[in-house]
Design a protein around this motif. Structure first.
Motif, PDB file in Angstrom:
ATOM      1  N   ARG A 207       0.913  -1.143  -0.036  1.00  0.00           N
ATOM      2  CA  ARG A 207       0.019   0.040   0.104  1.00  0.00           C
ATOM      3  C   ARG A 207       0.860   1.274  -0.110  1.00  0.00           C
ATOM      4  O   ARG A 207       1.898   1.218   0.445  1.00  0.00           O
TER       5      ARG A 207
ATOM      6  N   MET B  44      -3.419  -3.733   6.728  1.00  0.00           N
ATOM      7  CA  MET B  44      -3.163  -3.131   5.880  1.00  0.00           C
ATOM      8  C   MET B  44      -3.375  -1.379   5.996  1.00  0.00           C
ATOM      9  O   MET B  44      -3.737  -0.536   4.846  1.00  0.00           O
TER      10      MET B  44
ATOM     11  N   ILE C  17       1.584   2.187   4.961  1.00  0.00           N
ATOM     12  CA  ILE C  17       1.204   1.131   6.126  1.00  0.00           C
ATOM     13  C   ILE C  17       1.479   1.436   7.321  1.00  0.00           C
ATOM     14  O   ILE C  17       2.766   1.932   7.495  1.00  0.00           O
TER      15      ILE C  17
END
Length: 307
Positions: free
Chosen positions: A60, A98, A63
């Motif tokens: 991502r 996440m 995070i």
């Protein structure tokens, strides 16, 4: 506010302490002003990319790190629990991997069902070490579904999860065999072990010497796998804390604990008055040094960050 984040996987250098906007709680959520946030092995595995390699998380842009928090409720979203209000002191588990913002920050937003009130005079540092390890231990014992008098083997008994398993097992009347390094015997007996097997000895043979046919169940906190399974009687129960576990030989039942946040269970753990172990406290900006110490290993308890 400040928050620990990563934008890529790798070594200590990917850790960042960033200035970000204070998050706002949505429906059914609450915001906590963090007083203490424990650092767990899952933070190391997240930062290194081990969890991404295991296909349990995806990259991502940002995070956040930090599952365990203790602090003060700062804002309550609409439709949340009516028993938690601004000013309450709580512990909570941030259990989604996440999210861009997690517990190692000045503020964190969690589902209100993931938090539990703690006494006003409680030590936030000590209790910040409880959520992840304590819930893992409690849920492992729930999966084992044992009756008082049965025999439980605990591997990795000197670790944080193992130590909570020992204490909780003693409270429900189980006969507990612990295995850990020889120098940890005094510790694990104090936490509730009735028998002790040093980790350099044959675990299956020693367990079967102490029991009739092997332990009724094992909580494999040290991830020994087949070596721990061999210490369990036929048709006994093997509880894995690190994935699917071994093949269920001899009719054993192999179950895996995938931790879930549960405020009700957290409240039970707070009420149980357990022993918590803190390896050290550090300012939030020293998160990299904490990761380095944890990678070296050998310490007991959790390191705690103080925003």
């Amino acid at each position: 506010m400040k928050a620990v984040q990563i934008r890529s996987f790798g070594g200590i250098d990917v850790l960042e302490l960033r200035e970000v906007d204070v998050p706002h709680p949505g429906p059914g959520q609450l915001r906590i002003r963090v007083e203490a946030a424990a650092v767990n092995p899952v933070d190391i595995q997240t930062r290194s990319g081990a969890l991404a390699q295991a296909c349990v998380m995806l990259p991502r842009p940002h995070i956040g790190l930090g599952w365990d928090v203790a602090g003060v409720v700062d804002h309550v979203g609409a439709g949340g629990r009516s028993d938690l209000t601004v000013g309450d002191r709580v512990i909570a588990l941030s259990d989604r991997l996440m999210q861009p913002l997690k517990g190692q920050a000045d503020f964190v937003v969690v589902d209100s069902s993931h938090a539990a009130r703690i006494p006003i005079d409680a030590d936030p540092v000590a209790l910040s070490t409880l959520p992840l390890s304590g819930l893992t231990a409690l849920q492992a014992l729930d999966y084992a579904d044992m009756a008082p008098g049965q025999t439980l083997l605990v591997t990795g008994a000197a670790g944080s999860v193992g130590g909570y398993v020992l204490q909780l097992a003693q409270r429900i009347g189980l006969q507990v065999i612990a295995t850990a390094r020889a120098h940890d015997e005094t510790l694990v007996r104090a936490l509730g072990a009735h028998e002790f097997v040093p980790s350099n000895e044959d675990l299956a043979e020693e367990t079967r010497r102490l029991t009739s046919g092997g332990a009724d169940a094992v909580v494999d906190a040290a991830s020994l796998g087949l070596a721990a399974l061999d210490a369990v009687r036929g048709s006994g129960t093997f509880i894995s804390l690190s994935g699917p576990g071994p093949i269920p030989l001899r009719g054993t039942q192999v179950r895996s604990v995938w931790i879930r946040a549960d405020g009700g269970q957290l409240a039970r753990l707070v009420d149980a008055d357990l022993t918590h172990r803190v390896a050290g406290t550090h300012p939030l900006e020293h998160v990299g040094a904490v990761h380095e110490r944890m990678q070296v290993g050998g310490e007991r308890g959790r390191h705690v960050l103080l925003p």
